[in-house]
Write an enzyme that holds these catalytic residues in place. Structure first.
Site, PDB file in Angstrom:
ATOM      1  N   THR A 120      31.595  18.076  -7.269  1.00  0.00           N
ATOM      2  CA  THR A 120      32.307  16.876  -7.700  1.00  0.00           C
ATOM      3  C   THR A 120      31.399  15.934  -8.478  1.00  0.00           C
ATOM      4  O   THR A 120      30.177  15.928  -8.266  1.00  0.00           O
ATOM      5  CB  THR A 120      32.856  16.148  -6.452  1.00  0.00           C
ATOM      6  OG1 THR A 120      33.320  14.857  -6.829  1.00  0.00           O
ATOM      7  CG2 THR A 120      31.787  15.968  -5.384  1.00  0.00           C
ATOM      8  N   ASP A 121      32.002  15.100  -9.314  1.00  0.00           N
ATOM      9  CA  ASP A 121      31.216  14.079 -10.027  1.00  0.00           C
ATOM     10  C   ASP A 121      30.742  12.968  -9.085  1.00  0.00           C
ATOM     11  O   ASP A 121      29.869  12.175  -9.440  1.00  0.00           O
ATOM     12  CB  ASP A 121      32.018  13.483 -11.190  1.00  0.00           C
ATOM     13  CG  ASP A 121      33.309  12.794 -10.759  1.00  0.00           C
ATOM     14  OD1 ASP A 121      33.656  12.828  -9.558  1.00  0.00           O
ATOM     15  OD2 ASP A 121      33.987  12.211 -11.641  1.00  0.00           O
ATOM     16  N   GLU A 122      31.298  12.934  -7.866  1.00  0.00           N
ATOM     17  CA  GLU A 122      30.923  11.857  -6.940  1.00  0.00           C
ATOM     18  C   GLU A 122      29.473  11.952  -6.482  1.00  0.00           C
ATOM     19  O   GLU A 122      28.943  11.001  -5.911  1.00  0.00           O
ATOM     20  CB  GLU A 122      31.843  11.863  -5.718  1.00  0.00           C
ATOM     21  CG  GLU A 122      33.275  11.612  -6.083  1.00  0.00           C
ATOM     22  CD  GLU A 122      34.150  11.319  -4.876  1.00  0.00           C
ATOM     23  OE1 GLU A 122      33.624  11.001  -3.805  1.00  0.00           O
ATOM     24  OE2 GLU A 122      35.375  11.421  -5.022  1.00  0.00           O
ATOM     25  N   TYR A 147      31.251  12.134   2.469  1.00  0.00           N
ATOM     26  CA  TYR A 147      31.769  13.273   1.696  1.00  0.00           C
ATOM     27  C   TYR A 147      30.859  13.590   0.510  1.00  0.00           C
ATOM     28  O   TYR A 147      30.373  14.712   0.359  1.00  0.00           O
ATOM     29  CB  TYR A 147      33.200  12.994   1.192  1.00  0.00           C
ATOM     30  CG  TYR A 147      33.612  13.908   0.059  1.00  0.00           C
ATOM     31  CD1 TYR A 147      33.794  15.275   0.266  1.00  0.00           C
ATOM     32  CD2 TYR A 147      33.792  13.409  -1.237  1.00  0.00           C
ATOM     33  CE1 TYR A 147      34.143  16.125  -0.781  1.00  0.00           C
ATOM     34  CE2 TYR A 147      34.145  14.255  -2.284  1.00  0.00           C
ATOM     35  CZ  TYR A 147      34.323  15.609  -2.053  1.00  0.00           C
ATOM     36  OH  TYR A 147      34.663  16.450  -3.083  1.00  0.00           O
ATOM     37  N   LYS A 151      28.424  16.879  -0.337  1.00  0.00           N
ATOM     38  CA  LYS A 151      28.567  17.722  -1.534  1.00  0.00           C
ATOM     39  C   LYS A 151      27.247  17.727  -2.328  1.00  0.00           C
ATOM     40  O   LYS A 151      26.834  18.770  -2.839  1.00  0.00           O
ATOM     41  CB  LYS A 151      29.704  17.217  -2.428  1.00  0.00           C
ATOM     42  CG  LYS A 151      31.099  17.417  -1.865  1.00  0.00           C
ATOM     43  CD  LYS A 151      31.492  18.874  -1.658  1.00  0.00           C
ATOM     44  CE  LYS A 151      31.673  19.637  -2.950  1.00  0.00           C
ATOM     45  NZ  LYS A 151      32.221  21.008  -2.681  1.00  0.00           N
TER      46      LYS A 151
HETATM   47  P1  NAD Z   1      41.393  20.701  -0.226  1.00  0.00           P
HETATM   48  O1  NAD Z   1      40.993  19.823   0.913  1.00  0.00           O
HETATM   49  O2  NAD Z   1      42.763  20.626  -0.777  1.00  0.00           O
HETATM   50  O3  NAD Z   1      41.146  22.231   0.173  1.00  0.00           O
HETATM   51  C1  NAD Z   1      40.033  22.656   0.893  1.00  0.00           C
HETATM   52  C2  NAD Z   1      40.347  24.041   1.479  1.00  0.00           C
HETATM   53  O4  NAD Z   1      39.168  24.512   2.164  1.00  0.00           O
HETATM   54  C3  NAD Z   1      41.487  24.030   2.502  1.00  0.00           C
HETATM   55  O5  NAD Z   1      42.367  25.092   2.259  1.00  0.00           O
HETATM   56  C4  NAD Z   1      40.780  24.191   3.837  1.00  0.00           C
HETATM   57  O6  NAD Z   1      41.569  24.851   4.815  1.00  0.00           O
HETATM   58  C5  NAD Z   1      39.568  25.023   3.430  1.00  0.00           C
HETATM   59  N1  NAD Z   1      38.439  24.855   4.376  1.00  0.00           N
HETATM   60  C6  NAD Z   1      37.924  23.706   4.861  1.00  0.00           C
HETATM   61  N2  NAD Z   1      36.919  23.970   5.716  1.00  0.00           N
HETATM   62  C7  NAD Z   1      36.773  25.323   5.734  1.00  0.00           C
HETATM   63  C8  NAD Z   1      35.878  26.214   6.406  1.00  0.00           C
HETATM   64  N3  NAD Z   1      34.938  25.748   7.244  1.00  0.00           N
HETATM   65  N4  NAD Z   1      36.005  27.533   6.195  1.00  0.00           N
HETATM   66  C9  NAD Z   1      36.978  28.025   5.362  1.00  0.00           C
HETATM   67  N5  NAD Z   1      37.850  27.237   4.710  1.00  0.00           N
HETATM   68  C10 NAD Z   1      37.740  25.898   4.883  1.00  0.00           C
HETATM   69  O7  NAD Z   1      40.287  20.432  -1.345  1.00  0.00           O
HETATM   70  P2  NAD Z   1      40.422  20.492  -2.933  1.00  0.00           P
HETATM   71  O8  NAD Z   1      40.827  19.175  -3.428  1.00  0.00           O
HETATM   72  O9  NAD Z   1      41.166  21.701  -3.322  1.00  0.00           O
HETATM   73  O10 NAD Z   1      38.885  20.686  -3.313  1.00  0.00           O
HETATM   74  C11 NAD Z   1      38.326  21.984  -3.478  1.00  0.00           C
HETATM   75  C12 NAD Z   1      36.886  21.848  -3.925  1.00  0.00           C
HETATM   76  O11 NAD Z   1      36.805  21.124  -5.140  1.00  0.00           O
HETATM   77  C13 NAD Z   1      35.993  21.094  -2.928  1.00  0.00           C
HETATM   78  O12 NAD Z   1      34.741  21.729  -2.890  1.00  0.00           O
HETATM   79  C14 NAD Z   1      35.882  19.694  -3.530  1.00  0.00           C
HETATM   80  O13 NAD Z   1      34.670  19.079  -3.159  1.00  0.00           O
HETATM   81  C15 NAD Z   1      35.915  20.022  -5.008  1.00  0.00           C
HETATM   82  N6  NAD Z   1      36.424  18.960  -5.908  1.00  0.00           N
HETATM   83  C16 NAD Z   1      37.637  18.387  -5.671  1.00  0.00           C
HETATM   84  C17 NAD Z   1      38.132  17.436  -6.555  1.00  0.00           C
HETATM   85  C18 NAD Z   1      39.484  16.784  -6.371  1.00  0.00           C
HETATM   86  O14 NAD Z   1      39.846  15.893  -7.136  1.00  0.00           O
HETATM   87  N7  NAD Z   1      40.292  17.202  -5.414  1.00  0.00           N
HETATM   88  C19 NAD Z   1      37.366  17.064  -7.678  1.00  0.00           C
HETATM   89  C20 NAD Z   1      36.117  17.674  -7.869  1.00  0.00           C
HETATM   90  C21 NAD Z   1      35.675  18.625  -6.993  1.00  0.00           C
HETATM   91  O1  TDX Z   2      46.389   5.453  -0.838  1.00  0.00           O
HETATM   92  C1  TDX Z   2      45.435   5.352  -1.622  1.00  0.00           C
HETATM   93  N1  TDX Z   2      45.335   4.232  -2.385  1.00  0.00           N
HETATM   94  C2  TDX Z   2      44.311   4.037  -3.267  1.00  0.00           C
HETATM   95  O2  TDX Z   2      44.260   2.978  -3.930  1.00  0.00           O
HETATM   96  C3  TDX Z   2      44.433   6.377  -1.748  1.00  0.00           C
HETATM   97  C4  TDX Z   2      44.508   7.632  -0.923  1.00  0.00           C
HETATM   98  C5  TDX Z   2      43.410   6.177  -2.660  1.00  0.00           C
HETATM   99  N2  TDX Z   2      43.348   5.035  -3.385  1.00  0.00           N
HETATM  100  C6  TDX Z   2      42.248   4.878  -4.381  1.00  0.00           C
HETATM  101  C7  TDX Z   2      40.859   5.235  -3.921  1.00  0.00           C
HETATM  102  C8  TDX Z   2      40.221   5.803  -5.195  1.00  0.00           C
HETATM  103  O3  TDX Z   2      39.731   4.736  -5.989  1.00  0.00           O
HETATM  104  O4  TDX Z   2      42.564   5.832  -5.403  1.00  0.00           O
HETATM  105  C9  TDX Z   2      41.386   6.444  -5.937  1.00  0.00           C
HETATM  106  C10 TDX Z   2      41.477   7.955  -5.734  1.00  0.00           C
HETATM  107  O5  TDX Z   2      41.405   8.218  -4.339  1.00  0.00           O
HETATM  108  P1  TDX Z   2      41.393   9.717  -3.750  1.00  0.00           P
HETATM  109  O6  TDX Z   2      42.615  10.433  -4.185  1.00  0.00           O
HETATM  110  O7  TDX Z   2      41.121   9.601  -2.281  1.00  0.00           O
HETATM  111  O8  TDX Z   2      40.187  10.374  -4.540  1.00  0.00           O
HETATM  112  P2  TDX Z   2      38.613  10.043  -4.632  1.00  0.00           P
HETATM  113  O9  TDX Z   2      38.132   9.330  -3.432  1.00  0.00           O
HETATM  114  O10 TDX Z   2      38.362   9.435  -5.972  1.00  0.00           O
HETATM  115  O11 TDX Z   2      38.015  11.554  -4.575  1.00  0.00           O
HETATM  116  C11 TDX Z   2      38.689  12.629  -5.259  1.00  0.00           C
HETATM  117  O12 TDX Z   2      38.038  12.980  -6.438  1.00  0.00           O
HETATM  118  C12 TDX Z   2      36.775  13.584  -6.337  1.00  0.00           C
HETATM  119  C13 TDX Z   2      38.794  13.862  -4.355  1.00  0.00           C
HETATM  120  O13 TDX Z   2      39.452  13.522  -3.154  1.00  0.00           O
HETATM  121  C14 TDX Z   2      37.443  14.445  -4.077  1.00  0.00           C
HETATM  122  O14 TDX Z   2      37.557  15.652  -3.332  1.00  0.00           O
HETATM  123  C15 TDX Z   2      36.760  14.750  -5.381  1.00  0.00           C
HETATM  124  O15 TDX Z   2      35.452  15.170  -5.151  1.00  0.00           O
END
Ligand code: NAD
Ligand code: TDX
Length: 331
Positions: A120-122, A147, A151
Site C-alpha cells: 500500500t501507499d500508506e 496497519y 505493511k
Molecule cells: P480484504 O480485507 O478485503 O481481504 C483480505 C483477504 O485476506 C480476506 O479474504 C481474508 O480472509 C484474507 N486473510 C486475512 N488473514 C489471512 C491469513 N492469515 N491467512 C489467509 N488469508 C487471510 O483486503 P483487500 O482490500 O482486498 O486488500 C488486499 C491487499 O491489498 C492487502 O495486502 C492490502 O494491504 C493491499 N492494499 C489494499 C488497498 C485497498 O484500498 N483496499 C490498497 C493498497 C493495497
Molecule cells: O466511514 C468512514 N468515513 C470516513 O470518513 C470510513 C470507513 C472512512 N472514512 C475516511 C477515512 C479515510 O480518510 O475515508 C478515507 C478512506 O478510509 P478507508 O476506506 O478506511 O481507507 P484508508 O484508511 O484510506 O485505507 C485504504 O487504502 C489503503 C485501505 O483500507 C487500505 O487497505 C489500503 O492500504
C-alpha cells in the site's frame, strides 16, 4: 503458470482471480484464504469450478510450504487490511501481515519460486494537504497506523529476502481501491450501503483528507504488467491520478443516489488520521507501459453503486456487525 493467490476471497484478490481467468485462461489458479470476517467465498462463486480453493492460514508453515512447492508464482494479497480495526486491536495485523509474509518468504526461498507482494501507499505516511509533491519509489517509509506499519514491515522483509537470499520478488504499493466486492467497513461501500439501509453517511472529521482513488481492475492490470514485465527487486507504485477529498466523494455519492446533505453526519475522527496520499505513477507508465482504463471516477463510482444495489445478498450479512463495531468507536 501455476499461480497461488493468497487472500483470494478478499476484495482485491477476488477481483484479481476474476480478471486473470478472463485475460489469462491458460494459467492455473489456487486460492488460499483463511476466510476471516473480510473473506467471502461468495466473491468467487462464479469461478469456483475453475480454480482450486484452500481454506487455510498463511501462518500455517506446513500448508504454505506445500502450496508454494506446487506453484510457480505466488501473488500475495492476504492481509488484515483495515486501519480502524488495527487501531482497535493490532494483534492480528502483526500476525498475518508480518509473520504470514515471513512464512511465505521462507517457502519461496526454499522452493525457489517467484513472488509478487501486494502493498500500500500508506507505508509512506502522509503528505500535507497543500504539499504539491507525490509519493515516489524513493520516498522514505514513515507509516502512521498499526496497519500501515505492519505493511511497511512486510515490504522490508521482502526487500531483505531479495538482497540477502536472492529470491525473485517484486513489490507494488497501490493507492485506495474502489469497485465491486469491497467489504462494507471501507469508506465507499459503507456510505453506499448506509443509504441503501436508510442510514446517514458517516464522515470522519471535516472530510478534508485526500485519497488517491483507483478502480480495483486498474490495480490488477498493473499487477499483471509487473508480473509480465517487472524486474526482481523493483518497487512499483500503482495509482491512476485519482486524488479527491473525502467530502468530494461523499457529495458524489449523495448526488448519484439522489440524497441531499441532510444525509451527511460528521462523526469522531480517526486517531492519527493520515491527511493526504498521492501517487507518482511515472515508473509504471514509462518503464512498463501500463495505463488505467477507469479514467473517469464518476463513471466507476456509478458502476460500483449499481453493483451494491444489485448484490444486497452479498453485503447484507456483514452490515449489522460492521456498524455495531463502528458504534463503539464513533459514539
Ligand atoms: P480484504 O480485507 O478485503 O481481504 C483480505 C483477504 O485476506 C480476506 O479474504 C481474508 O480472509 C484474507 N486473510 C486475512 N488473514 C489471512 C491469513 N492469515 N491467512 C489467509 N488469508 C487471510 O483486503 P483487500 O482490500 O482486498 O486488500 C488486499 C491487499 O491489498 C492487502 O495486502 C492490502 O494491504 C493491499 N492494499 C489494499 C488497498 C485497498 O484500498 N483496499 C490498497 C493498497 C493495497
Ligand atoms: O466511514 C468512514 N468515513 C470516513 O470518513 C470510513 C470507513 C472512512 N472514512 C475516511 C477515512 C479515510 O480518510 O475515508 C478515507 C478512506 O478510509 P478507508 O476506506 O478506511 O481507507 P484508508 O484508511 O484510506 O485505507 C485504504 O487504502 C489503503 C485501505 O483500507 C487500505 O487497505 C489500503 O492500504
Amino acid at each position: 503458470m501455476k499461480i497461488l493467490v493468497t487472500g483470494g476471497a478478499g476484495f482485491i484478490g477476488s477481483n484479481f482471480v476474476h480478471l486473470t481467468l478472463e485475460k489469462y485462461p491458460e494459467h492455473e489458479i489456487t486460492v488460499i484464504d483463511k476466510l476471516t470476517y473480510a473473506g467471502n467465498k461468495e466473491s468467487l462463486k462464479e469461478v469456483i469450478d475453475n480454480i482450486s480453493f484452500v481454506e487455510g492460514d498463511i501462518c500455517d508453515e506446513d500448508l504454505i510450504d506445500q502450496l508454494v512447492s506446487q506453484n510457480d508464482l505466488i501473488v500475495h494479497f492476504a492481509a488484515e487490511s483495515h486501519n480502524d480495526n488495527s487501531i482497535a486491536d493490532p494483534s492480528p495485523f502483526i500476525q498475518t501481515n508480518l509473520i504470514g509474509t515471513f512464512i511465505i518468504l521462507e517457502a519461496i526461498r526454499k522452493h525457489k519460486k517467484k513472488l509478487h507482494h501486494i502493498s500500500t501507499d500508506e507505508v509512506y505516511g502522509d503528505l500535507e494537504l497543500d504539499d504539491p509533491s507525490r509519493f515516489t519509489p524513493d520516498t522514505p517509509y514513515n507509516p502512521s497506523s498499526p496497519y500501515s506499519s505492519s505493511k511497511a514491515g512486510s515490504d522490508m522483509l521482502v526487500r531483505a529476502w531479495v538482497r540477502t537470499y536472492g529470491i525473485h520478488a517484486t513489490i507494488s504499493n497501490c493507492s485506495n481501491n474502489y469497485g465491486p466486492r469491497q467489504h462494507v467497513e471501507k469508506m465507499i461501500p459503507r456510505q453506499i450501503t448506509n443509504i441503501l439501509i436508510g442510514s446517514k453517511l458517516k464522515l470522519y472529521g471535516k472530510g478534508e483528507n485526500v485519497r488517491d482513488w483507483i478502480h480495483v481492475d486498474d490495480h490488477n492490470t498493473a499487477v499483471w504488467q509487473i508480473i509480465n514485465k517487472g524486474e526482481s527487486g523493483e518497487i512499483y507504485l500503482i495509482g491512476a491520478d485519482g486524488e479527491k477529498s473525502n467530502i468530494e466523494v461523499f457529495n458524489l455519492i449523495l448526488q448519484e443516489m439522489g440524497k441531499d446533505e441532510t444525509w451527511l453526519e460528521h462523526v469522531k475522527d480517526r486517531p492519527g488520521h493520515d491527511l493526504r496520499y498521492a501517487i507518482d505513477n511515472t515508473k509504471l507508465i514509462e518503464e512498463l507501459g501500463w495505463s488505467p482504463q477507469y479514467t473517469n471516477f464518476e463513471d466507476g463510482l456509478r458502476a460500483t453503486i449499481e453493483w451494491y444495489k444489485k448484490n444486497e445478498a452479498w453485503w447484507k450479512p456483514q452490515k449489522d456487525t460492521t456498524e455495531a463495531k463502528y458504534r463503539k468507536v464513533e459514539a
